[in-house]
Design an enzyme around this catalytic site. Structure first.
Site, PDB file in Angstrom:
ATOM      1  N   GLY A  39       8.170 -35.400 -13.122  1.00 44.25           N
ATOM      2  CA  GLY A  39       9.030 -36.276 -14.773  1.00 44.25           C
ATOM      3  C   GLY A  39       8.608 -37.505 -14.784  1.00 44.25           C
ATOM      4  O   GLY A  39       7.600 -38.403 -14.282  1.00 44.25           O
ATOM      5  N   TYR A  79      17.796 -25.258 -29.140  1.00 41.28           N
ATOM      6  CA  TYR A  79      17.873 -26.525 -28.463  1.00 41.28           C
ATOM      7  C   TYR A  79      18.461 -27.681 -29.123  1.00 41.28           C
ATOM      8  O   TYR A  79      19.455 -27.292 -28.484  1.00 41.28           O
ATOM      9  CB  TYR A  79      15.663 -26.612 -28.053  1.00 41.28           C
TER      10      TYR A  79
END
Length: 396
Positions: free
Chosen positions: A51, A234
């Site tokens: 990532g 989130y």
């Protein structure tokens, strides 16, 4: 062995070494194509194997000719069993770095632990002397605290009330409604302990105490905000509390680095397909719609495009680093454009199992997911045998 993807939920149990190597080479070539960056020269990346962390290591090395040390926790291969993808990513990166005459070594282990911190500090002291950039890009579901010995587990939950919205099973394309029960205080505390800024602060404290941070040293951690569509689960949920803590830690670290004229930043990045994001309900549906819109607008970016832009246009411009009112660097600026979010919100209302193939980019999501593990990579023949027993050349 012939290696095929074996998928269970939001993880793949296998990884393809040649596919991972090609992914890394593609990222290296992208950074090279964008020209040199007057950036860091001695870099520590904590969470360096996948990532944004991997992209940071690649950008440092092949954009700025930096010496890099990577810390990560990956599973090595065994006969007949593949390594985790980050192992193969790191092997490919270090092979390419060494071929280019660049210093690259790494340490495999629990970055939260005192043992791995001490081992890393010893390597820096022996080989590099001082570090001028520390990237903190850890993503882990649990953390054993190095002082208390308590193991904390993070959770993905809303705070205050039940969250109900649509999500998608990105393997089947089925859109369904999901409800998630709210977190309690213990859930919140545990998630902050794992994903907040405490460990980042510990790394910087130890590096500074050992005299291993160069004058003017910079440290960057990665965060995410996202739109109103996902904020209940989130940014306003347990993960959001952890990100709030991480962002507050940047100011604490900056205060501690004043005598070195150093600075800590949080970079808010774009939503992308990662093992972590795939596990968060609602996010896969949002990302598939976001990809559709951003690709149509010609502004879609993956990890390497995001980090190359962060380095070249934000961190190392020769001018003062531009931040938002909360002191954060924003490379989610294209994602959060009003016109982009308005289009995503409209598509959200239209998205069903039947319509998603046209309203979203589920194919792009699936491809990016498989790419994480070295599968569905252009130029790789998956029908031929490949050697799973790959070594990392710079592993200490």
């Amino acid at each position: 062995m012939i290696i095929a993807p074996r998928i269970r939920g939001f993880i793949c149990l296998t990884a393809h070494p040649e596919g991972c190597a090609q992914n890394v080479l593609n990222q290296i070539n992208y950074v090279k194509s964008k020209g040199p960056i007057e950036g860091p020269k001695k870099v520590l990346v904590i969470g360096a194997s996948t990532g944004f962390g991997l992209a940071s290591r690649i950008t440092s090395a092949f954009g700025s000719d930096a010496s890099t040390i990577g810390v990560y926790f990956e599973k090595p291969p065994a006969a007949g069993k593949t390594a985790s993808p980050g192992w193969y990513n790191t092997a490919a990166f270090e092979t390419q770095a060494h071929a280019a005459g660049l210093y690259a070594k790494s340490i495999n282990g629990d970055a939260f632990s005192k043992e791995i911190k001490e081992k890393t500090l010893a390597l820096i002291k022996a080989d590099l002397g001082q570090i001028d950039l520390v990237i903190y890009s850890l993503a882990s579901p649990k953390r054993t605290h190095p002082v208390t010995g308590v193991t904390h587990n993070s959770v993905l939950k809303p705070i205050g009330e039940v969250f109900t919205n649509n999500t998608v099973d990105f393997h089947t394309g089925i859109v369904s409604e999901i409800s998630i029960q709210p977190a309690n205080e213990e859930d919140i505390e545990n998630t902050v302990a794992v994903m907040g800024g405490e460990d980042w602060g510990m790394w910087i404290d130890e590096l500074k105490a050992a005299g291993l941070l160069a004058p003017g040293a910079t440290t960057v951690a990665y965060s995410y905000i996202g739109p109103a569509l996902t904020e209940a689960v989130y940014r306003k949920g347990t993960i959001g509390r952890a990100k709030d803590h991480l962002e507050a830690t940047a100011f604490t670290i900056t205060d501690k680095l004043k005598d070195l004229n150093g600075k800590a930043y949080v970079s808010v990045n774009k939503a992308l397909v990662t093992q972590a994001s795939s596990a968060i309900p609602v996010i896969p549906l949002y990302i598939s719609l976001l990809y559709k819109v951003m690709k149509a607008e010609g502004i879609h970016e993956g990890c390497i495009e995001q980090i190359q832009r962060l380095f070249k246009e934000r961190l190392y411009t020769g001018a003062e680093v531009q931040t938002d009112a909360q002191g954060r660097i924003r490379v989610d600026d294209w994602e959060m454009r009003e016109d982009v979010q308005a289009k995503v919100a409209a598509l959200w209302l239209e998205s069903t199992t039947e319509s998603l193939p046209s309203t979203g980019d589920l194919a792009g999501y699936k491809k990016d997911f498989l790419n994480l593990f070295g599968f569905d990579v252009a130029g790789i023949d998956y029908e031929v045998e490949t050697d799973e027993m790959v070594e990392i050349p710079g592993l200490v």
